[in-house]
Scaffold this active site. Structure first.
Site, PDB file in Angstrom:
ATOM      1  N   HIS A  33       1.562   0.988  -0.439  1.00 32.78           N
ATOM      2  CA  HIS A  33       0.759   2.168  -0.788  1.00 32.78           C
ATOM      3  C   HIS A  33       0.273   2.874   0.474  1.00 32.78           C
ATOM      4  CE1 HIS A  33       0.080  -0.479  -4.418  1.00 32.78           C
ATOM      5  NE2 HIS A  33       0.405   0.646  -5.017  1.00 32.78           N
ATOM      6  N   ASP A 146      10.717   1.460  -5.973  1.00 33.89           N
ATOM      7  CA  ASP A 146      10.962   1.774  -7.380  1.00 33.89           C
ATOM      8  C   ASP A 146      12.027   2.878  -7.442  1.00 33.89           C
ATOM      9  OD1 ASP A 146       8.721   0.187  -8.874  1.00 33.89           O
ATOM     10  OD2 ASP A 146       7.771   1.062  -7.122  1.00 33.89           O
TER      11      ASP A 146
HETATM   12  P1  AMP Z   1       2.241   1.391  -8.029  1.00 38.29           P
HETATM   13  O1  AMP Z   1       0.786   1.411  -7.684  1.00 38.29           O
HETATM   14  O2  AMP Z   1       2.831   0.025  -8.074  1.00 38.29           O
HETATM   15  O3  AMP Z   1       2.568   2.246  -9.229  1.00 38.29           O
HETATM   16  O4  AMP Z   1       2.976   2.081  -6.811  1.00 38.29           O
HETATM   17  C1  AMP Z   1       2.588   3.352  -6.367  1.00 38.29           C
HETATM   18  C2  AMP Z   1       3.643   3.882  -5.430  1.00 38.29           C
HETATM   19  O5  AMP Z   1       3.793   2.990  -4.335  1.00 38.29           O
HETATM   20  C3  AMP Z   1       5.015   3.997  -6.102  1.00 38.29           C
HETATM   21  O6  AMP Z   1       5.640   5.196  -5.689  1.00 38.29           O
HETATM   22  C4  AMP Z   1       5.738   2.797  -5.560  1.00 38.29           C
HETATM   23  O7  AMP Z   1       7.143   2.974  -5.491  1.00 38.29           O
HETATM   24  C5  AMP Z   1       5.140   2.685  -4.181  1.00 38.29           C
HETATM   25  N1  AMP Z   1       5.318   1.325  -3.670  1.00 38.29           N
HETATM   26  C6  AMP Z   1       4.971   0.180  -4.289  1.00 38.29           C
HETATM   27  N2  AMP Z   1       5.326  -0.882  -3.543  1.00 38.29           N
HETATM   28  C7  AMP Z   1       5.942  -0.385  -2.438  1.00 38.29           C
HETATM   29  C8  AMP Z   1       6.538  -0.974  -1.287  1.00 38.29           C
HETATM   30  N3  AMP Z   1       6.598  -2.290  -1.104  1.00 38.29           N
HETATM   31  N4  AMP Z   1       7.054  -0.153  -0.350  1.00 38.29           N
HETATM   32  C9  AMP Z   1       7.010   1.197  -0.509  1.00 38.29           C
HETATM   33  N5  AMP Z   1       6.448   1.804  -1.565  1.00 38.29           N
HETATM   34  C10 AMP Z   1       5.919   1.025  -2.523  1.00 38.29           C
END
Ligand code: AMP
Length: 254
Positions: A33, A146
Site C-alpha cells: 500500500h 492483483d
Molecule cells: P487492498 O487493500 O488489499 O484492496 O489493496 C489495495 C491496493 O494495494 C490494490 O490496488 C492492491 O493491488 C495493492 N496491493 C496489495 N498488495 C500489494 C503488493 N504486495 N504490492 C503492490 N501492491 C499491492
C-alpha cells in the site's frame, strides 16, 4: 492528513487546483500500500487514499468479518507516506437501502478469480466507479499483485469512457518472496513457510512447472492470463487463508 467520512466531505475537500491521485484500499496497510501512496505522492498535487472494506466484493463464506481493521495504525502509515486525505466512508452511505446498480465487467470478471469468487469483480468494479465518481481523480493507483483487478478496472475505464489514468505499481514482496498482503496476517509461522511455495512456483514462469511445485497445496488455479502484460497467475489456500499472486511473463515468451 485529514480523515473524512462522508461523500459530501470527500468531494468538497478535494480541490481542483492541481492533479489528484486516488489510491483505493481496504486497509491493513503494508509496504505494498505504501508503494502506491508514494507513487501517487510523486505524481500528483493531492493524494487521496480510500479506506473501505467493501462488503460487495466478499462472498458469503469469505473473510469480511475477520478482515484486518486498524484505522489508527493505517492513518499513521498513510500520513507518513504522504497521503493528504484519507476517505473512510461507511457502508451505509455507499450502499444505502435500495441500492441496486452494479458494474459488471462481463468476461474478464468471470474467469480465474471470478470463477472462484463469483460476484467479486462486480463488487470491485462498482466500488471503484463509485470512488472515482466521488473523488474525481486524475490518476488512480493499483497494484500488479492483483493483476486481474487491474485488467477489470482498465476495461471498465475504457468501456464507460472514464478519463482517469490507471497507474499500476509493481508487486512488493517480503525478503523470502511472499507477496505482501493484508491476508498474510492470518498465516501461522508454519503456514507461512508452506505459502512460500506460491512465489517459488510462479518464479518458474511456466504453468506446468508451477502446478507441479504446488502439488502439496490446495490450488484454485494456476493459469497464464492474457492481460496486458501477460501473467502467470495463481490462487492457493493455505489452511483457511486464500492467497493470490502472479508474475509478469517476459515479452519473448508471449
Ligand atoms: P487492498 O487493500 O488489499 O484492496 O489493496 C489495495 C491496493 O494495494 C490494490 O490496488 C492492491 O493491488 C495493492 N496491493 C496489495 N498488495 C500489494 C503488493 N504486495 N504490492 C503492490 N501492491 C499491492
Amino acid at each position: 492528513m485529514k480523515i473524512v467520512r462522508t461523500i459530501a466531505d470527500a468531494s468538497s475537500l478535494v480541490t481542483r487546483d492541481g492533479t489528484v491521485g486516488l489510491v483505493p484500499t481496504m486497509g491493513g496497510f503494508h509496504e505494498g500500500h505504501l508503494a502506491l501512496f508514494r507513487a501517487a505522492r510523486a505524481e500528483n498535487d493531492v493524494v487521496v487514499a480510500s479506506l473501505f472494506v467493501n462488503p460487495a466484493q466478499f462472498g458469503a463464506n469469505e473473510d469480511l468479518a475477520a478482515y484486518p481493521r486498524d484505522e489508527k495504525r493505517d492513518a499513521e502509515l498513510a500520513e507518513a507516506a504522504g497521503v493528504d486525505i484519507l476517505f473512510a466512508p461507511s457502508a451505509e452511505e455507499l450502499y444505502p437501502p435500495g441500492f441496486q446498480t452494479w458494474v459488471e465487467v462481463e468476461q474478464l470478471g468471470r474467469t480465474l478469480e471470478g470463477e472462484f469468487r463469483p460476484g467479486h469483480f462486480r463488487g470491485v468494479a462498482t466500488i471503484c466507479l463509485k470512488l472515482l465518481n466521488v473523488v474525481r481523480p486524475d490518476r488512480a493507483y493499483f497494484g500488479q499483485k492483483d493483476a486481474q483487478q487491474v485488467a477489470v478496472v482498465k476495461r471498465m475505464v475504457r468501456d464507460l469512457d472514464l478519463t482517469v489514468e490507471i497507474r499500476v505499481v509493481p508487486t512488493i514482496r517480503d525478503g523470502d518472496g511472499l507477496a505482501l498482503s493484508s491476508r498474510n496476517a492470518y498465516l501461522s509461522p508454519a503456514e507461512r513457510e508452506r505459502a512460500l511455495a506460491l512465489p517459488r512456483a510462479l518464479a518458474t514462469k511456466d504453468a506446468a512447472q508451477a502446478r507441479a511445485r504446488l502439488n502439496d497445496l490446495d490450488v484454485d488455479y494456476v493459469e497464464v492470463a492474457d492481460f496486458e502484460p501477460r501473467v502467470l497467475a495463481a490462487a492457493v489456500r493455505v489452511g483457511k487463508t486464500r492467497l493470490i499472486d502472479n508474475v509478469i511473463l517476459d515479452k519473448e515468451r508471449a
